[in-house]
Design a protein around this motif. Structure first.
Motif, PDB file in Angstrom:
ATOM      1  N   UNK A 370     -12.815 -15.439  34.817  1.00  0.00           N
ATOM      2  CA  UNK A 370     -14.247 -15.661  35.109  1.00  0.00           C
ATOM      3  C   UNK A 370     -14.662 -15.277  36.521  1.00  0.00           C
ATOM      4  N   UNK A 371     -13.732 -15.087  37.420  1.00  0.00           N
ATOM      5  CA  UNK A 371     -14.075 -14.703  38.792  1.00  0.00           C
ATOM      6  C   UNK A 371     -14.403 -13.215  38.913  1.00  0.00           C
ATOM      7  N   UNK A 372     -14.240 -12.461  37.846  1.00  0.00           N
ATOM      8  CA  UNK A 372     -14.419 -11.007  37.897  1.00  0.00           C
ATOM      9  C   UNK A 372     -15.523 -10.564  36.952  1.00  0.00           C
ATOM     10  N   UNK A 373     -15.926  -9.309  37.091  1.00  0.00           N
ATOM     11  CA  UNK A 373     -17.085  -8.774  36.372  1.00  0.00           C
ATOM     12  C   UNK A 373     -16.775  -8.401  34.928  1.00  0.00           C
ATOM     13  N   UNK A 374     -15.561  -7.978  34.644  1.00  0.00           N
ATOM     14  CA  UNK A 374     -15.226  -7.476  33.307  1.00  0.00           C
ATOM     15  C   UNK A 374     -15.450  -8.565  32.257  1.00  0.00           C
ATOM     16  N   UNK A 375     -15.866  -8.136  31.088  1.00  0.00           N
ATOM     17  CA  UNK A 375     -16.216  -9.053  30.005  1.00  0.00           C
ATOM     18  C   UNK A 375     -15.053  -9.103  29.015  1.00  0.00           C
ATOM     19  N   UNK A 376     -14.423 -10.261  28.875  1.00  0.00           N
ATOM     20  CA  UNK A 376     -13.314 -10.413  27.934  1.00  0.00           C
ATOM     21  C   UNK A 376     -13.867 -10.545  26.521  1.00  0.00           C
ATOM     22  N   UNK A 377     -13.508  -9.601  25.665  1.00  0.00           N
ATOM     23  CA  UNK A 377     -14.029  -9.552  24.299  1.00  0.00           C
ATOM     24  C   UNK A 377     -13.096 -10.180  23.283  1.00  0.00           C
ATOM     25  N   UNK A 378     -11.800 -10.156  23.567  1.00  0.00           N
ATOM     26  CA  UNK A 378     -10.852 -10.574  22.533  1.00  0.00           C
ATOM     27  C   UNK A 378      -9.502 -10.888  23.173  1.00  0.00           C
ATOM     28  N   UNK A 379      -8.816 -11.875  22.634  1.00  0.00           N
ATOM     29  CA  UNK A 379      -7.422 -12.143  22.987  1.00  0.00           C
ATOM     30  C   UNK A 379      -6.644 -12.305  21.688  1.00  0.00           C
ATOM     31  N   UNK A 380      -5.678 -11.429  21.480  1.00  0.00           N
ATOM     32  CA  UNK A 380      -4.765 -11.535  20.343  1.00  0.00           C
ATOM     33  C   UNK A 380      -3.397 -11.959  20.861  1.00  0.00           C
ATOM     34  N   UNK A 381      -2.726 -12.815  20.110  1.00  0.00           N
ATOM     35  CA  UNK A 381      -1.383 -13.277  20.453  1.00  0.00           C
ATOM     36  C   UNK A 381      -0.386 -12.688  19.463  1.00  0.00           C
ATOM     37  N   UNK A 382       0.699 -12.111  19.989  1.00  0.00           N
ATOM     38  CA  UNK A 382       1.727 -11.513  19.142  1.00  0.00           C
ATOM     39  C   UNK A 382       3.097 -11.961  19.615  1.00  0.00           C
ATOM     40  N   UNK A 383       3.997 -12.118  18.684  1.00  0.00           N
ATOM     41  CA  UNK A 383       5.383 -12.457  19.010  1.00  0.00           C
ATOM     42  C   UNK A 383       6.235 -11.195  18.958  1.00  0.00           C
ATOM     43  N   UNK A 384       7.164 -11.065  19.899  1.00  0.00           N
ATOM     44  CA  UNK A 384       8.077  -9.924  19.886  1.00  0.00           C
ATOM     45  C   UNK A 384       9.450 -10.389  20.343  1.00  0.00           C
ATOM     46  N   UNK A 385      10.476  -9.920  19.652  1.00  0.00           N
ATOM     47  CA  UNK A 385      11.858 -10.256  20.022  1.00  0.00           C
ATOM     48  C   UNK A 385      12.395  -9.251  21.039  1.00  0.00           C
ATOM     49  N   UNK A 386      13.552  -9.552  21.604  1.00  0.00           N
ATOM     50  CA  UNK A 386      14.145  -8.730  22.657  1.00  0.00           C
ATOM     51  C   UNK A 386      14.419  -7.318  22.170  1.00  0.00           C
ATOM     52  N   UNK A 387      14.127  -6.368  23.029  1.00  0.00           N
ATOM     53  CA  UNK A 387      14.372  -4.946  22.778  1.00  0.00           C
ATOM     54  C   UNK A 387      15.695  -4.569  23.441  1.00  0.00           C
ATOM     55  N   UNK A 388      16.666  -4.149  22.641  1.00  0.00           N
ATOM     56  CA  UNK A 388      17.974  -3.754  23.181  1.00  0.00           C
ATOM     57  C   UNK A 388      18.200  -2.256  23.074  1.00  0.00           C
ATOM     58  N   UNK A 389      17.169  -1.492  22.714  1.00  0.00           N
ATOM     59  CA  UNK A 389      17.329  -0.058  22.481  1.00  0.00           C
ATOM     60  C   UNK A 389      16.808   0.817  23.604  1.00  0.00           C
ATOM     61  N   UNK A 390      15.737   0.416  24.272  1.00  0.00           N
ATOM     62  CA  UNK A 390      15.097   1.325  25.216  1.00  0.00           C
ATOM     63  C   UNK A 390      15.516   1.038  26.651  1.00  0.00           C
ATOM     64  N   UNK A 391      15.338   2.048  27.508  1.00  0.00           N
ATOM     65  CA  UNK A 391      15.739   1.923  28.909  1.00  0.00           C
ATOM     66  C   UNK A 391      14.753   1.075  29.702  1.00  0.00           C
ATOM     67  N   UNK A 392      13.488   1.085  29.306  1.00  0.00           N
ATOM     68  CA  UNK A 392      12.456   0.307  30.011  1.00  0.00           C
ATOM     69  C   UNK A 392      11.890  -0.766  29.075  1.00  0.00           C
ATOM     70  N   UNK A 393      12.673  -1.758  28.692  1.00  0.00           N
ATOM     71  CA  UNK A 393      12.153  -2.749  27.747  1.00  0.00           C
ATOM     72  C   UNK A 393      11.137  -3.680  28.403  1.00  0.00           C
ATOM     73  N   UNK A 394      10.031  -3.889  27.727  1.00  0.00           N
ATOM     74  CA  UNK A 394       9.061  -4.877  28.206  1.00  0.00           C
ATOM     75  C   UNK A 394       9.393  -6.264  27.680  1.00  0.00           C
ATOM     76  N   UNK A 395      10.176  -6.329  26.606  1.00  0.00           N
ATOM     77  CA  UNK A 395      10.616  -7.620  26.048  1.00  0.00           C
ATOM     78  C   UNK A 395      12.126  -7.710  26.215  1.00  0.00           C
ATOM     79  N   UNK A 396      12.550  -8.367  27.275  1.00  0.00           N
ATOM     80  CA  UNK A 396      13.996  -8.526  27.505  1.00  0.00           C
ATOM     81  C   UNK A 396      14.527  -9.806  26.864  1.00  0.00           C
ATOM     82  N   UNK A 397      13.610 -10.591  26.340  1.00  0.00           N
ATOM     83  CA  UNK A 397      13.912 -11.810  25.579  1.00  0.00           C
ATOM     84  C   UNK A 397      12.709 -12.042  24.673  1.00  0.00           C
ATOM     85  N   UNK A 398      12.789 -13.027  23.806  1.00  0.00           N
ATOM     86  CA  UNK A 398      11.608 -13.314  22.987  1.00  0.00           C
ATOM     87  C   UNK A 398      10.409 -13.602  23.889  1.00  0.00           C
ATOM     88  N   UNK A 399       9.273 -13.032  23.526  1.00  0.00           N
ATOM     89  CA  UNK A 399       8.068 -13.222  24.330  1.00  0.00           C
ATOM     90  C   UNK A 399       6.855 -13.288  23.409  1.00  0.00           C
TER      91      UNK A 399
END
Length: 504
Positions: A370-399
């Motif tokens: 709320x302190x900023x100008x951008x208008x938040x339209x939507x928030x979706x929540x997703x579950x993802x398990x740890x990625x052990x295949x890629x060199x730059x994993x964004x999910x190193x554990x369940x997130x």
């Protein structure tokens, strides 16, 4: 139009509000000037020469090799594009060549292994009907069908598939054309290092020609919904999704209305009922004009946001217990919400937060946004398990991924404000042991990127091993290859070599 008439039954004010939103909708996105490339953000106009390919895959491979020889000889950079849905110039390099890979859209299905071999230019909108005809479905993809396979692999996407790693886990192998013309097949047992670098590698190591993907049965699912306080979302998820092996798609939504900002949530999940027969009908979703008007009417409008939340909650209640095939659920077009209005754009963020810190990050969003100008339209929540295949994993554990969808202006002041907000949210995610997703705007500082992805400098070093002339580039690479206290710089230019035959 029919949908807009239906809304009259709800009362005069909703009808007037949605009719105004519908009337104000632009017909199409303004066209770019010739010789200017862009991406879905419409914030990256870039002078480039786009090269399209024909329908003959063998001829296309020869053309690609010849083009790479020319690019190496002239020290011209090459970027790779499919549906162009990244937002940070990941398919763009100033004064370079952009390869339009959409002609690589062939598909072959093995009925014994249930593996799909698919060209990198094919979109999920093309793949889903192809698999539906055979009683199969995509294992992992985004929640919309407009993305290309090559783009999805390059960002290592994920979607509504709960308790699963990202898409890399469904990839058996990929064929990659390197800068020197070699064609390599990469898998977990063959060229393994390159396999992990290409998946989630943002087109910096080579051109993905095609991939072998695991598929799953197309099943009929029953829809279920749990509404409640946002603070209890993780407990509800554990109770209804983790504890039920029949759940195969799931996502959450947070309330973005002013009065209950991020305080209410819905958990939406689908349980298996039975197998769907081959060619099971995929009914087109109805009321698109109405749904788009509801979405557009929520932009920068307190009443519109409340109306949208109330209508979506009411529709969800009506649909509880209804059956949908997996393919129908996943065959949704983003046309419902694509921005077409000049002077504004819609921007995604995503932050991956450990479950135990879900509420801490949600509260940080409540304070920061709320302190900023951008208008938040939507928030979706997703579950993802740890990625052990890629060199730059964004999910190193369940997130749990917080997918934030903002509307912002395109003026420099709007972009500066969004930059500040993004950097604040990245800092909040880092404090909680989380990460942020790389396919979006390049607002993170180099320091923030390296803290979130501590292996990034090694990623850059390995890029020079496979592409010493730095042929494959994009704005993402150009921004972050200059690190903290050092620079990768331009590698010594290598002599041009004749394209080699396949090294499979």
């Amino acid at each position: 139009m029919v949908g807009l008439v239906i809304i009259l039954s709800l009362g005069i004010r909703p009808a007037q509000h949605l009719w105004q939103a519908h009337k104000g909708d632009a017909v199409s996105v303004p066209l770019q000037n010739t010789g200017i490339a862009n991406d879905v953000s419409q914030l990256n106009p870039t002078p480039m020469r786009t090269v399209g390919l024909g329908t003959d895959s063998a001829a296309n491979l020869r053309q690609l090799r010849e083009l790479l020889v020319l690019a190496r000889a002239t020290c011209t950079t090459v970027s790779i594009a499919g549906a162009q849905h990244s937002m940070g110039g990941h398919t763009l390099s100033p004064d370079g060549i952009r390869l339009d890979m959409r002609a690589f859209n062939y598909m072959r299905f093995d009925t014994v292994s249930n593996l799909l071999t698919v060209g990198s230019g094919a979109t999920w909108a093309e793949i889903i009907p192809y698999l539906n005809h055979r009683g199969r479905a995509v294992g992992t993809m985004q929640s919309d069908n407009a993305f290309s396979v090559g783009g999805s692999l390059s960002v290592n996407c994920h979607g509504w598939q709960p308790n699963q790693p990202p898409i890399a886990a469904t990839v058996v192998s990929v064929r990659v054309l390197l800068a020197d013309g070699r064609l390599l097949t990469c898998s977990r047992t063959k060229n393994q290092q390159l396999f992990g670098l290409v998946l989630g590698g943002y087109g910096l190591f080579g051109v993905i020609l095609d991939a072998k993907l695991r598929t799953v049965p197309n099943e009929l699912y029953s829809y279920h919904r749990v509404a409640g306080a946002a603070e209890n979302y993780i407990q509800e998820y554990r109770r209804h999704v983790d504890a039920n092996p029949q759940v195969h798609l799931a996502y959450g939504r947070l309330n973005v209305t002013n009065s209950r900002f991020l305080e209410e949530a819905t958990l939406n999940y689908f349980t298996t009922e039975r197998l769907a027969k081959a060619d099971y009908p995929m009914v087109e979703p109805g009321l698109l004009d109405l749904k788009r008007a509801v979405f557009l009417g929520s932009k920068h409008n307190t009443y519109g946001k409340q109306l949208r939340w109330d209508l979506e909650q009411g529709l969800s209640k009506v649909e509880e217990g209804s059956e949908f095939s997996r393919n129908q659920i996943m065959n949704e077009s983003p046309s419902l919400y694509m921005n077409r209005s000049p002077g504004q754009t819609d921007i995604l963020h995503e932050y991956f937060i450990p479950a135990r810190h879900y509420n801490a990050f949600r509260l940080a969003l409540q304070q920061r946004i709320p302190r900023h100008k951008a208008d938040l339209l939507n928030v979706t929540l997703r579950n993802v398990y740890a990625d052990t295949d890629t060199f730059l994993p964004y999910a190193r554990r369940e997130a749990f991924g917080f997918v934030l969808f903002f509307n912002q202006g395109t003026a420099p002041a709007d972009e500066a404000d969004m930059t500040a907000l993004t950097q604040e949210l990245i800092e909040e995610a880092e404090k909680l042991g989380g990460t942020y997703y790389l396919p979006y705007r390049l607002h993170a500082t180099p320091t923030q990127l390296r803290r979130a992805y501590p292996q990034f400098d090694e990623f850059l070093r390995l890029k020079l091993d496979y592409d010493p002339q730095e042929l494959f580039q994009n704005k993402f690479y150009q921004r972050y290859r200059i690190g903290i206290g050092h620079s990768i710089g331009n590698a010594k230019k290598q002599p041009v070599r004749t394209a080699q035959s396949s090294a499979d």
